[in-house]
Write an enzyme that holds these catalytic residues in place. Structure first.
Site, short mmCIF file in Angstrom:
data_model
loop_
_atom_site.label_atom_id
_atom_site.label_comp_id
_atom_site.label_asym_id
_atom_site.label_seq_id
_atom_site.Cartn_x
_atom_site.Cartn_y
_atom_site.Cartn_z
N CYS A 1 0.82 -1.22 0.00
CA CYS A 1 0.00 0.00 0.00
C CYS A 1 0.85 1.27 0.00
O CYS A 1 0.53 2.24 -0.71
CB CYS A 1 -0.96 -0.02 1.18
SG CYS A 1 -0.22 -0.56 2.72
N HIS B 1 -2.93 6.16 5.19
CA HIS B 1 -1.52 6.29 5.55
C HIS B 1 -0.99 7.67 5.14
O HIS B 1 -1.48 8.27 4.17
CB HIS B 1 -0.67 5.27 4.77
CG HIS B 1 -0.89 3.84 5.16
ND1 HIS B 1 -1.62 3.43 6.23
CD2 HIS B 1 -0.42 2.69 4.57
CE1 HIS B 1 -1.62 2.10 6.31
NE2 HIS B 1 -0.90 1.63 5.31
N1 LIG Z 1 -5.31 -3.55 4.61
C1 LIG Z 1 -4.62 -2.87 3.70
O1 LIG Z 1 -4.59 -1.65 3.70
C2 LIG Z 1 -3.88 -3.60 2.62
C3 LIG Z 1 -3.28 -2.85 1.61
C4 LIG Z 1 -2.59 -3.51 0.59
C5 LIG Z 1 -2.54 -4.89 0.61
N2 LIG Z 1 -3.12 -5.59 1.61
C6 LIG Z 1 -3.07 -7.05 1.56
O2 LIG Z 1 -4.39 -7.49 1.21
C7 LIG Z 1 -4.64 -8.75 1.83
C8 LIG Z 1 -5.91 -8.63 2.68
O3 LIG Z 1 -5.69 -7.67 3.71
P1 LIG Z 1 -6.84 -7.19 4.71
O4 LIG Z 1 -6.26 -6.03 5.39
O5 LIG Z 1 -8.13 -7.07 4.01
O6 LIG Z 1 -6.90 -8.45 5.72
P2 LIG Z 1 -8.13 -8.92 6.63
O7 LIG Z 1 -9.02 -7.78 6.97
O8 LIG Z 1 -7.51 -9.69 7.73
O9 LIG Z 1 -8.95 -9.91 5.67
C9 LIG Z 1 -8.42 -11.16 5.26
C10 LIG Z 1 -9.42 -11.88 4.38
O10 LIG Z 1 -8.85 -13.13 3.98
C11 LIG Z 1 -9.77 -14.18 4.32
N3 LIG Z 1 -9.05 -15.41 4.62
C12 LIG Z 1 -8.17 -15.66 5.61
N4 LIG Z 1 -7.76 -16.94 5.57
C13 LIG Z 1 -8.38 -17.52 4.53
C14 LIG Z 1 -8.39 -18.82 3.99
N5 LIG Z 1 -7.63 -19.79 4.49
N6 LIG Z 1 -9.18 -19.05 2.90
C15 LIG Z 1 -9.95 -18.07 2.38
N7 LIG Z 1 -10.00 -16.81 2.86
C16 LIG Z 1 -9.22 -16.54 3.93
C17 LIG Z 1 -10.50 -13.66 5.54
O11 LIG Z 1 -11.69 -14.39 5.70
P3 LIG Z 1 -12.36 -14.56 7.16
O12 LIG Z 1 -13.15 -13.30 7.40
O13 LIG Z 1 -13.24 -15.75 6.96
O14 LIG Z 1 -11.28 -14.77 8.14
C18 LIG Z 1 -10.72 -12.21 5.11
O15 LIG Z 1 -11.79 -12.15 4.20
C19 LIG Z 1 -3.39 -9.09 2.63
O16 LIG Z 1 -2.54 -9.91 1.88
C20 LIG Z 1 -2.75 -7.73 2.87
O17 LIG Z 1 -1.35 -7.81 3.08
C21 LIG Z 1 -3.80 -4.97 2.61
#
Ligand SMILES: NC(=O)c1ccc[n+]([C@@H]2O[C@H](COP(=O)([O-])OP(=O)(O)OC[C@H]3O[C@@H](n4cnc5c(N)ncnc54)[C@H](OP(=O)(O)O)[C@@H]3O)[C@@H](O)[C@H]2O)c1
Length: 357
Positions: free
Chosen positions: A147, A261
């Protein structure tokens, strides 16, 4: 990059463009990024033929709204991924590494938000405004950058094209939302506990978050002393800017801001560039909006960047430490759930649509 990754991305088995209307699936739909993806598809009127939502077994049966419909979240399985045109992954890297190649092998275009494929030469790493050309002949899996890299590159790319970047020093001020939905809840809950004099034990993050800040919570590399987030930003900026030798130094800090951020940048250029000319350049660069009111001492703020598509840029000034005039300092604030993740993914998909101009 582990060499094995190269073998995990199958050769493209389908056209690498998308024809409307598009069968779309979101993996990780219940998370912070996944939910923003649903909103971005809806707000930007992406031509969706059908939308399927996947998450872990824990969320199976939950419902989420999309265009006035109630969609049920399904558990992510290899079989469920078949038959899609586009799969947007908003899952952790291990889940993406397991399922994204399956989706790509079935003929879908995959856009992945995790770090799993970002440095894999077989996958394109793209911020459309900075290096949209990298989508040409992409290999089926396209990676969304970290990000902070996505936000910073919106300002760095035009400066690089205009005056050549020699060196970049970045300090980040990263919001809770960057660590996902659980960390956002932790900031709210721990702040409430603090204000009410109740004890609170951190769960999502390693340190007390209310009225505190700390070095980014990713693992420290013992060899360099940098944390994983800092190393990712260095490598990904070099790749996005097609400048493998660019000197980049980064310090990442988690701050008690809910969403968006901020990044302080110091950039040393090949050619001198006045702050006035840099401001004029950034003002007309896609994806950026100037927030530079010197008289009012008003510059980019997370509170004003949250929920906006554009990244705010301002405080552009000469570095007093470099009398040559080749070093500028500036400040950015961007909603990393949008430009740093969900929005960037949907913008990539838009570029792949037949007829996109
Ligand atoms: N947050 C940011 O600003 C941001 C920015 C850039 C990139 N990212 C990247 O984007 C990705 C998601 O980030 P996030 O912040 O949205 O994380 P998050 O809020 O923790 O959400 C994670 C998602 O993945 C699902 N998940 C976890 N384990 C799984 C599995 N075994 N099979 C299928 N689905 C699964 C979760 O489902 P459940 O609800 O069922 O647990 C949830 O829908 C990460 O790789 C992160 O590094 C995030």
């Amino acid at each position: 990059m582990p060499a094995a990754l190269l073998n995990e991305i199958p050769p493209p088995s389908a056209p690498l463009r998308l024809a409307a209307p598009v069968k779309v699936a979101i993996a990780g739909a219940t998370g912070a990024v996944g939910r923003e993806m649903i909103t971005c598809l809806e707000k930007r009127r992406f031509p969706v033929a059908a939308l399927r939502l996947f998450a872990s077994q824990r969320s199976a049966g939950r419902t989420l709204a999309y265009r006035g419909e109630t969609l049920t979240v399904e558990p992510l399985t290899e079989a469920a991924l078949q038959g899609q045109d586009l799969v947007l992954f908003a899952t952790d890297a291990a889940t993406s590494r397991r399922f994204a190649p399956v989706a790509a092998a079935s003929g879908a275009v995959v856009i992945d938000n995790s770090s799993a494929f970002r440095m894999d030469p077989a996958a394109a790493l793209v911020v459309p405004e900075a290096n949209g050309h990298a989508l040409d002949g992409h290999g089926g899996i396209i990676a969304n950058p970290n990000c902070c890299a996505a936000i910073a590159v919106l300002a760095l790319a035009p400066l690089h094209r205009a005056a050549g970047l020699r060196r970049v020093i970045a300090s980040t001020y990263q919001a809770a939302s960057g660590a996902g939905a659980e960390a956002m809840a932790e900031l709210l809950d721990s702040t409430s506990a603090y204000l009410n004099g109740r004890p609170y034990r951190p769960k999502a993050l390693a340190h007390p978050y209310a009225f505190n800040l700390f070095s980014h919570d990713s693992a420290i590399d013992p060899d360099t002393g940098s944390n994983d987030e800092e190393l990712k930003i260095v490598q990904e900026l070099q790749r996005l800017l097609d400048a493998p030798d660019l000197r980049v130094g980064v310090t990442c800090v988690r701050v008690p801001v809910l969403r968006a951020h901020a990044i302080a940048l110091t950039v040393e250029l090949d050619q001198p560039l006045t702050p006035e000319n840099a401001l004029a350049l950034l003002a007309c660069s896609p994806g950026l909006k100037l927030a530079h009111d010197v008289a009012a001492n008003r510059f980019p703020m997370p509170s004003e960047a949250a929920g906006r598509d554009e990244v705010l840029v301002g405080r552009v000034r000469r570095d007093p430490g470099d009398p040559s005039g080749r070093t500028l300092m500036l400040f950015l604030a961007g909603d990393q759930l949008l430009k740093g993740a969900a929005l960037n993914a949907v913008q990539i998909a838009e570029r792949l649509l037949d007829g996109w101009r």
